[in-house]
Design a protein around this motif. Sequence first.
Motif, short mmCIF file in Angstrom:
data_model
loop_
_atom_site.label_atom_id
_atom_site.label_comp_id
_atom_site.label_asym_id
_atom_site.label_seq_id
_atom_site.Cartn_x
_atom_site.Cartn_y
_atom_site.Cartn_z
N ALA A 1 0.83 -1.21 0.00
CA ALA A 1 0.00 0.00 0.00
C ALA A 1 0.86 1.26 0.00
N LEU A 2 1.95 1.25 0.75
CA LEU A 2 2.84 2.41 0.80
C LEU A 2 3.49 2.66 -0.56
N VAL B 1 -1.85 5.45 2.00
CA VAL B 1 -1.54 5.45 3.43
C VAL B 1 -2.67 4.89 4.28
N PRO B 2 -3.95 5.21 4.00
CA PRO B 2 -5.02 4.64 4.82
C PRO B 2 -5.03 3.12 4.83
N VAL B 3 -4.81 2.48 3.68
CA VAL B 3 -4.78 1.01 3.65
C VAL B 3 -3.59 0.50 4.45
N ALA B 4 -2.46 1.18 4.35
CA ALA B 4 -1.28 0.77 5.12
C ALA B 4 -1.54 0.89 6.62
N ILE B 5 -2.13 1.99 7.04
CA ILE B 5 -2.42 2.18 8.47
C ILE B 5 -3.40 1.12 8.96
N ALA B 6 -4.41 0.81 8.15
CA ALA B 6 -5.38 -0.22 8.54
C ALA B 6 -4.70 -1.56 8.75
#
Length: 279
Positions: free
Chosen positions: A73-74, A79-84
């Motif tokens: 994702a990064l 970023v939202p998918v990575a944070i999730a």
Amino acid sequence: MSHEAQEIHEPETPHLDFQGTTPYEDYVRADVLTHLQHTLSDDPGEMVFLVTTQVMELWFTVVVHEWETAAKALRQDDVPVAIAALKRSVRELEALNASWKPLGQLTPAQFNSYRSALGEGSGFQSAMYRRMEFLLGEKSASMLVPHRGSPRVHAELEKALYEPSLYDEVLRLLARRGHAIPESVLQRDVSRRYEPSDEVEAVWAAIYSGDESDELARLGEALSDVAELVWRWRNDHLVATRRAMGAKSGTGGSAGVAWLEKRARKNVFPELWTARSYV
């Protein structure tokens, strides 16, 4: 009120008749999982040790999946998918760390009752845990050596060795977002262990000095949550080993407590911690 309305209906009986195995078994493969335990001693405690270790391996697998999802994702600036994915891995790391509970109070006598059954086996040899460490930036080509006898496992680890770590992908994202990540960091040999950078520390200090709701600040906190739980994992491992075997050499010829003490002193994503002194 009618008699029918007053009736208490029993729940419907679930469908019980299947051709072959149940859909649950087909999906979960529980019969495989619950027949993978082959103890090598007569000590009843060995089953607890074996199952707990197998559960740890399953959690390693899930965490690797989450971190690889975050890294992908990064690379795509999502970023939202990575944070999730990182947040899911925090819950999984909490469950992983709880795996020490059944082993954390082993006395030396209890551990010695089946330790000989391990032979040269050691958690140090876990390929999936090694993939976790590689994703954290703890790279070392020598860690592939124990797996030369397993071509598939060796190939997977070698691939992970030469791929950017999760933190490498974070730093590349920061550079694309205009932050001053030095070229020496961006172009480094990713098969080597990550070393802290003063310039990267300054970038994180600037991010943390800004808007706390900014997605890069939230990414930093998600990474910090992961790093904290990795540190707790290492320390819980150290304490459990000290309790079970003191300062003796570990199974498989490892240095035991001395090795774990060295690992417990290392911070994951180091600049995320040191930058806080400058905010």
